[in-house]
Design a protein around this motif. Structure first.
Motif, short mmCIF file in Angstrom:
data_model
loop_
_atom_site.label_atom_id
_atom_site.label_comp_id
_atom_site.label_asym_id
_atom_site.label_seq_id
_atom_site.Cartn_x
_atom_site.Cartn_y
_atom_site.Cartn_z
N ASN A 1 -85.86 -68.00 71.42
CA ASN A 1 -84.89 -67.66 72.30
C ASN A 1 -84.42 -66.20 72.44
O ASN A 1 -83.45 -65.60 72.92
N THR B 1 -70.02 -81.35 74.11
CA THR B 1 -71.16 -81.68 73.74
C THR B 1 -71.07 -83.18 72.92
O THR B 1 -70.01 -83.60 72.74
N GLY C 1 -78.91 -80.58 72.83
CA GLY C 1 -79.67 -79.38 73.42
C GLY C 1 -81.25 -79.64 72.93
O GLY C 1 -81.80 -80.57 72.77
N ASN D 1 -78.41 -75.15 77.07
CA ASN D 1 -78.74 -75.12 75.35
C ASN D 1 -80.09 -74.93 75.69
O ASN D 1 -81.05 -74.13 75.00
N GLU E 1 -82.17 -71.81 76.90
CA GLU E 1 -82.43 -70.69 75.99
C GLU E 1 -83.75 -70.27 75.09
O GLU E 1 -84.03 -69.37 74.93
#
Length: 627
Positions: free
Chosen positions: A249, A305, A314, A389, A392
């Motif tokens: 990431n 979430t 994610g 998410n 990333e």
């Protein structure tokens, strides 16, 4: 010459022709003491061990790179008890740690994250293998782009011995021949052994065969109970393969995957409902109600979430990630997922298929994997918070730079399991009683420890909340008998990677630390067979163990004795012969009456005469006498 003699002479000539005709057909001969097929970690350690015994070795690797899975994303070492497996594997780990210390400093974040050398980036694994091979270059020849096709015509046999093998050079498009005294099958598939006529198994044994936990058809929640549909019946199907991705990431080193040309959105749509409802394959699902799932959907639709306990979110919903140095991760299939980077069923043909088929599947798996990532990052059917998410994360652009930053090798968890003198089962890794060891093998060539661990055999099925074949059962540190790498029917072949085991037994042996240890034992056994002019099956196990112990290989694990202990070799020798069966050697403890009686019986030596001595002194004295 009378007619009878003439007939006998013709028979002899025909036999000679039969033996050598395949060799004549082969290309120019290349002769070595030991021929290793497969540049996997098991193959590399086989070569290093044989080289250290002074033998000339060739390693034949099909791809352009050696190193197998550790050099292709498996950077989070699969070992449950550190110190259980040592020898050349320990050298590998120490080299990894040294690399990060030398490059970044002992107090650096990279050294911390490398976890004493057990966690590493793919390119670092490749560098370490090369570093370990470098001092042995006088004896070891490593040849890449050398393909062995698993066909009987590519192996010339003389009775029960391999004389030479035929290899296809993928660069020159020409065939080559390699002869040797001992051959080692270090392929993930068992290609050489199968071509040489070694019997093998593919698929799952039923529970009725070996009474193994986890055998046969099985539905089980992660860390949970077995479910309806479990029959434990065997079949010929194998567990799924995937790629171990190196994701990051770090924006400066991240490449987001592009949509593959053969993208099929339908393959991934089930993920959408899994996200909204919080569906996953963990034991927590037993407590999840329909009302909880409805509420979860509403919460996510409002920008939140997941609220379902234990439900990954994610990127963690589709991959199971372990941190590696420099902001990278080893991203494996998510064991809690019903759809992840594994691709069950489609790999069933791999073990026995040719390389043309395998290459097509490898490309299919690559496109499937990239498609899954692209779908999770971009498809608007998924909630925005979920997509954000996943977005990333991307491929590390400083890894696999010659392969589009994607791993070069499929994670072949299980291919052919060649039949050997010992057939390793789940029961060989399970304690014989609570708190006790698994069965102790006096002919052990390594200790090892990982859970019994298999991935799915089938894709998700309607009405099932778990995937068939996915299991994880905790085991204990066990010993691996020499017979696991001694194949049936062939006398100058060793099989450290496609080892002799059931599906469930193989599910713990198949970890790279164990494969490295089995490879080291194979290299030593090969060298001893050559030196003693014996077949590998005629070797004295004590000779093999003596060489392994010199190389600091743990054959029997003790919690209070390390390879650096001055008592290491003595305790290993005596432990394997039944003098110490507990998990601790307790060398500084007093001698009790029952142990004295037992040692006297085993050794024929009166232990009472050592009254007042510590267990260490008495054990050392007995060791000196019986050796």
């Amino acid at each position: 010459m009378n007619p009878k003699s003439n007939i006998e002479m013709k028979k002899v000539l025909l036999k000679i022709l039969f033996i050598f005709f395949p060799i004549i057909l082969f290309a120019q001969n290349n002769y070595y003491d030991v021929v290793v097929v497969g540049g996997t970690p098991g193959g590399i350690m086989s070569a290093i061990a044989a080289s250290r015994e002074g033998k000339k070795v060739v390693v034949l690797e099909r791809s352009a790179h050696i190193g197998g899975l550790p050099a292709n994303g498996l950077g989070a070492t699969d070992i449950a008890t550190r110190g259980a497996t040592t020898g050349l594997f320990r050298e590998f780990v120490n080299h990894v740690l040294d690399y990060y210390i030398e490059k970044y400093g002992k107090d650096s974040e990279q050294v911390k994250v490398c976890s004493d050398g057990y966690h590493f980036e793919p390119h670092v694994a490749a560098l370490v293998f090369e570093k370990m091979l470098e001092p042995e270059r006088k004896n070891i020849t490593v040849l890449t782009m050398r393909q062995f096709d698993s066909e009987t015509k590519n192996v010339a046999m003389d009775g029960a011995e391999i004389q030479c093998i035929r290899i296809y050079n993928r660069d020159t498009k020409k065939w080559e021949q390699y002869s040797g005294k001992v051959f080692i099958d270090a392929t993930y598939e068992g290609d050489l052994g199968a071509a040489a006529g070694v019997p093998y198994s593919i698929g799952r044994e039923g529970k009725d065969e070996y009474n193994e936990i986890g055998a046969g058809r099985l539905y089980k929640l992660w860390l949970g109970p077995e479910l309806e549909g479990t029959t434990n019946e065997g079949d010929g199907n194998i567990q799924a393969y995937n790629y171990r991705l190196c994701l990051t990431n770090d924006p400066s080193n991240r490449i987001l995957p592009e949509k593959p040309k053969r993208y099929n959105r339908k393959e991934y749509l089930s993920l959408v409902e899994d996200v909204y409802t919080g569906t996953f394959a963990g034991v927590e699902m037993l407590s999840v109600t329909p009302e909880m799932q409805v509420a979860n959907r509403r919460h996510i639709e409002n920008g939140g979430t997941t609220q379902i306990p234990g439900d990954p979110w994610g990127i963690a919903k589709i991959t199971n990630m372990v941190d590696l140095p420099n902001g990278k991760t080893d991203a494996n299939n998510q064991h809690l997922a019903l759809i992840s980077t594994d691709l069950p069923e489609e790999n069933w043909q791999w073990p026995e298929e040719n390389w043309q088929w395998r290459d097509r599947f490898a490309q299919r798996l690559k496109e499937y994997t990239l498609g899954l990532l692209w779908f999770a990052q971009n498809d608007e059917a998924l909630p925005k918070a979920f997509r954000d998410n996943v977005r990333e994360w991307g491929l590390a652009k400083d890894e696999y730079i010659d392969n589009g930053n994607f791993p070069r090798q499929v994670y072949v968890r299980e291919g052919r399991r060649l039949h050997g003198e010992h057939f390793f089962t789940a029961n060989d890794a399970y304690p014989v009683a609570k708190g006790k060891r698994p069965p102790l093998y006096s002919n052990s060539i390594t200790a090892s420890h990982y859970a019994l661990d298999s991935h799915a055999v089938h894709k998700r099925e309607k009405g099932k909340i778990a995937l068939d074949g996915f299991f994880n059962y905790q085991a204990s540190v066990y010993t691996v008998p020499f017979g696991v790498i001694l194949p049936k029917k062939v006398n100058n072949l060793l099989i450290p990677v496609p080892a002799s085991a059931t599906h469930v037994g193989f599910s713990t042996l198949r970890m790279e630390p164990c494969w490295m240890a089995l490879g080291q034992a194979a290299g030593i056994a090969a060298a001893l067979a050559i030196e003693q002019n014996k077949s590998v099956k005629e070797l004295d196990i004590e000779d093999i163990q003596a060489e392994l112990l010199k190389e600091k290989t743990t054959l029997m694990y003790f919690k209070d004795i390390t390879v650096d202990s001055p008592d290491f070799e003595m305790v290993q020798y005596m432990g394997l012969r039944g003098y110490i069966t507990d998990w601790v050697a307790d060398l500084d403890g007093p001698m009790d009456r029952d142990t004295a009686k037992s040692w006297s019986t085993m050794s024929g030596i009166t232990i009472e005469k050592f009254k007042g001595k510590s267990r260490r002194d008495i054990l050392q004295a007995v060791y000196d006498l019986i050796r």
